[in-house]
Structures are given as structure tokens and as C-alpha cells.
Design an enzyme around this catalytic site. Structure first.
Site, PDB file in Angstrom:
ATOM      1  N   HIS A 135       0.817  -1.206   0.000  1.00 56.86           N
ATOM      2  CA  HIS A 135       0.000   0.000   0.000  1.00 56.86           C
ATOM      3  C   HIS A 135       0.857   1.266   0.000  1.00 56.86           C
ATOM      4  CE1 HIS A 135      -4.281  -1.441   1.072  1.00 56.86           C
ATOM      5  NE2 HIS A 135      -3.610  -2.424   0.485  1.00 56.86           N
ATOM      6  N   HIS A 257      -1.314 -12.531  -1.831  1.00 61.84           N
ATOM      7  CA  HIS A 257      -2.567 -12.818  -1.126  1.00 61.84           C
ATOM      8  C   HIS A 257      -2.589 -14.224  -0.552  1.00 61.84           C
ATOM      9  CE1 HIS A 257      -5.051  -9.488  -3.367  1.00 61.84           C
ATOM     10  NE2 HIS A 257      -4.084  -9.001  -2.594  1.00 61.84           N
TER      11      HIS A 257
END
Length: 347
Positions: A135, A257
Site C-alpha cells: 500500500h 494474497h
């Protein structure tokens, strides 16, 4: 000791498998450690004097088969102080190191940073640390040359897409406080990039070398730069392309993920289970709505979209079949990710 601000993670985890050699005589109590064991905390290799014939002994270095004039007891007595010293050094720096792996060729700065990160990271916190790195770096935009790996994420924790990352920042803040006491060459951007690398390695993934020397931003990045979770494959490819990443890099970075609680295998093991689950499409046979539906339990909408795109599917098949290929490509893509958009100190 002056520590370089541009030092880099150059080490590699290797099994702690020492080659043992017998000293030539008991008054030279030195041991050899070939693979940077935790006991050799600074990576120095202690070599034994070679014999006149140039051959080495296959005997254990504990002196059990030594037949010199001083005898086995004298040899053990002479080596004890050295072994105790090495053990103490190991405990002081590597108290949280993996018992199975140790880095080789680390710089002093790398060793210090990794030691502090191991104090605050665990497998349970690994997904958060890796998400923090993504992020921070993922805001880069080639069109206006904004965003990137600049530490601005610590100023953006109130944004909806960064929900929950305050816990990871708080954990890394403890490491940052300790590092600031001994030297000031590790920025937030450096620490976050290194934490993502350490998180992957901690969970069984590849060790990823991370360079130091990034400069932190003094203001938040523009909003709306991270790819949204609801994007389809075409929009995902467009978004990543605007950040300088190919479709292959989109697919391999999405493999991150595999960590966390989204149903792609064990939440604390970094492997290629993400791709194997995508190929199974378990959400397709489940009710599409409802809080307990399979579609809400495994992955997010952008994960599901990848397997419906022909170009993405090609790479999903490759990584599902070859974990080593996934590891190698992920390492390259991660290095590119945490260097993208970064500003660097002058050497």
C-alpha cells in the site's frame, strides 16, 4: 563504526550446515564455519591453519580424535572460551532468528535492521507487514510521477483502503525507535520495504534483497491511486500498466494474497497455493450472495477476475505448477515494486 546509508540486503538463507575441521594443534583453538551460522553473528569465517600436505581432516572439531602432545582435555579447555563467546554473540543478535536458516554476506546495517524486525514481526503479523509495503509503494503513478515507496503510508492510515494497517505501523514503530538510537540511516520507507521482505522469508518464501537509502515523503500521496478491490481484469491490467508493471508482474504480485485469512491455503505460509485455489474457482459453485457465501470467504473480486482473463490465466497456470518459478519472479517484482517512485539519498 560508520554504517552506509546505501547498504543492501545481499544475504541469502542457507541451511545451517557447518563443515567441520580439526585444528592442527591445541593452542590454535579456532573453528571453521562455512555458511554464516547464527553463532558467527557478523558473518566472519574463522579458518583453521591448513596442514603442510594441504589436506583437511574429516574428524569432528570437538577434539575427540586429536592425538597431540597436549591431549583432548587441553584442547577442549582451550576452545571453551571461544565457543562461549560465539554463543553469547549469537544470543544477543539472533534471539529471534530462525533455527533452520541464516543469512550469508549481510552488511552491518542489514544485520541490525533484520534483528530489530525479528523482534516485532511474527508469522501472524506477516500479512499485515507485506500489505503495508504494497500500500505504500502501490500509489505510484507514472502519469504524474507521484506516489511510490516513500513512507507516506504512515500519514494515510485514516483512508478506508488502509484500514487495519495502523497495527503494522505501530509494530514497526518499535523497531524504528530502537534503530534511531544507534543510527539514522533507515527511513520509514526503507523499514517498510525491509519488513515486507522479512515477512515473506519468515513464512517460508524467498529471501528478497532490499536496498537502503530511500527518502521519506513529508506529505501524503494523492488519494485514489491504489487499485480497487472490485476491478475486473482489464481495469487491473490498465492500473498496473500505469504504474509500470506488466500483466505477468500483476499476476505474480497478486500471489502475496497467499498470506492472510482469505482462504488461499495456510494464512501463515508463503507458497503457490493462491494460484492452485484460483484454478479450482471454489466461489463459482457457491451462492453468490450472503455473509457466509464462498464468494465472500475466498479472495476478493479482483482475485476472481484474474482467472477469467486469458493472459492472466496463462501465468496462473505457470505459477500453480512451479513454486520455484513463482518465488523467483515474485522476488524480482517485489524489488521493482519497492524501488518504484522512491527518492534516494546521495551516495
Amino acid at each position: 563504526m560508520t554504517l552506509s546509508s546505501t547498504a543492501a540486503f545481499t544475504g541469502r538463507f542457507l541451511p545451517c550446515d557447518a563443515t567441520r575441521a580439526e585444528p592442527r594443534r591445541p593452542r590454535c583453538p579456532r573453528v571453521r564455519c562455512c555458511r554464516a551460522l547464527p553463532e558467527c553473528f557478523d558473518g566472519e569465517r574463522l579458518e583453521t591453519p591448513s596442514s603442510s600436505s594441504g589436506s583437511s581432516s574429516s574428524s569432528s572439531w570437538d577434539g575427540s580424535s586429536y592425538r597431540g602432545p597436549y591431549g583432548r582435555r587441553a584442547f577442549l579447555a582451550s576452545t571453551a572460551p571461544l565457543l562461549l563467546s560465539l554463543g553469547a554473540s549469537s544470543r544477543s543478535l539472533n534471539s529471534n532468528a530462525s533455527p533452520e536458516y541464516a543469512p550469508e554476506g549481510e552488511t552491518d546495517l542489514t544485520s541490525i535492521v533484520r534483528a530489530e524486525l525479528r523482534k516485532v514481526l511474527s508469522k501472524a503479523k506477516a500479512a499485515g507487514a507485506l500489505r503495508l509495503a504494497f500500500h505504500d509503494a502501490g500509489t505510484f503513478d507514472m502519469n504524474d510521477n507521484t506516489g511510490g515507496m516513500n513512507g507516506s503510508i504512515i500519514l494515510e492510515l485514516d483512508r478506508p483502503e488502509n484500514a487495519g494497517l495502523n497495527r503494522s505501523v505501530k509494530a514497526l514503530g518499535k523497531a524504528k525507535s530502537e534503530l534511531d538510537k544507534v543510527q539514522d540511516s533507515v527511513s520509514w520507507a526503507d523499514l517498510i520495504a525491509a519488513a515486507g521482505s522479512e515477512a515473506v522469508a519468515l513464512c517460508g518464501g524467498p529471501f528478497i534483497p532490499v536496498q537502503f537509502g530511500r527518502v521519506d515523503a513529508s506529505s501524503p500521496d494523492p488519494e485514489g491511486k491504489l487499485p480497487e478491490e472490485t476491478l475486473g481484469a482489464a481495469d487491473l491490467k490498465k492500473s498496473f500498466s500505469e504504474k509500470g508493471f506488466t500483466t505477468q508482474e500483476l499476476v505474480v504480485l497478486s500471489g502475496a494474497h497467499t498470506l492472510g485469512g482469505k482462504g488461499f491455503g495456510s494464512p501463515v505460509i508463503f507458497d503457490n497455493a493462491y494460484y492452485k485455489v484460483l484454478l479450482e474457482r471454489p466461489w463459482a459453485a457457491a451462492p453468490p450472495t450472503g455473509p457466509s457465501s464462498m464468494s465472500t470467504m475466498i479472495g476478493i473480486q479482483s482475485d476472481h477476475a484474474l482467472v477469467e482473463d486469458t493472459e492472466c490465466l496463462r501465468w496462473i497456470n505457470i505459477y500453480a505448477a512451479d513454486q520455484e518459478r513463482f518465488f523467483d519472479d515474485f522476488k524480482k517484482a517485489y524489488i521493482k515494486l519497492v524501488n518504484t517512485g522512491a527518492s534516494w539519498r546521495d551516495a
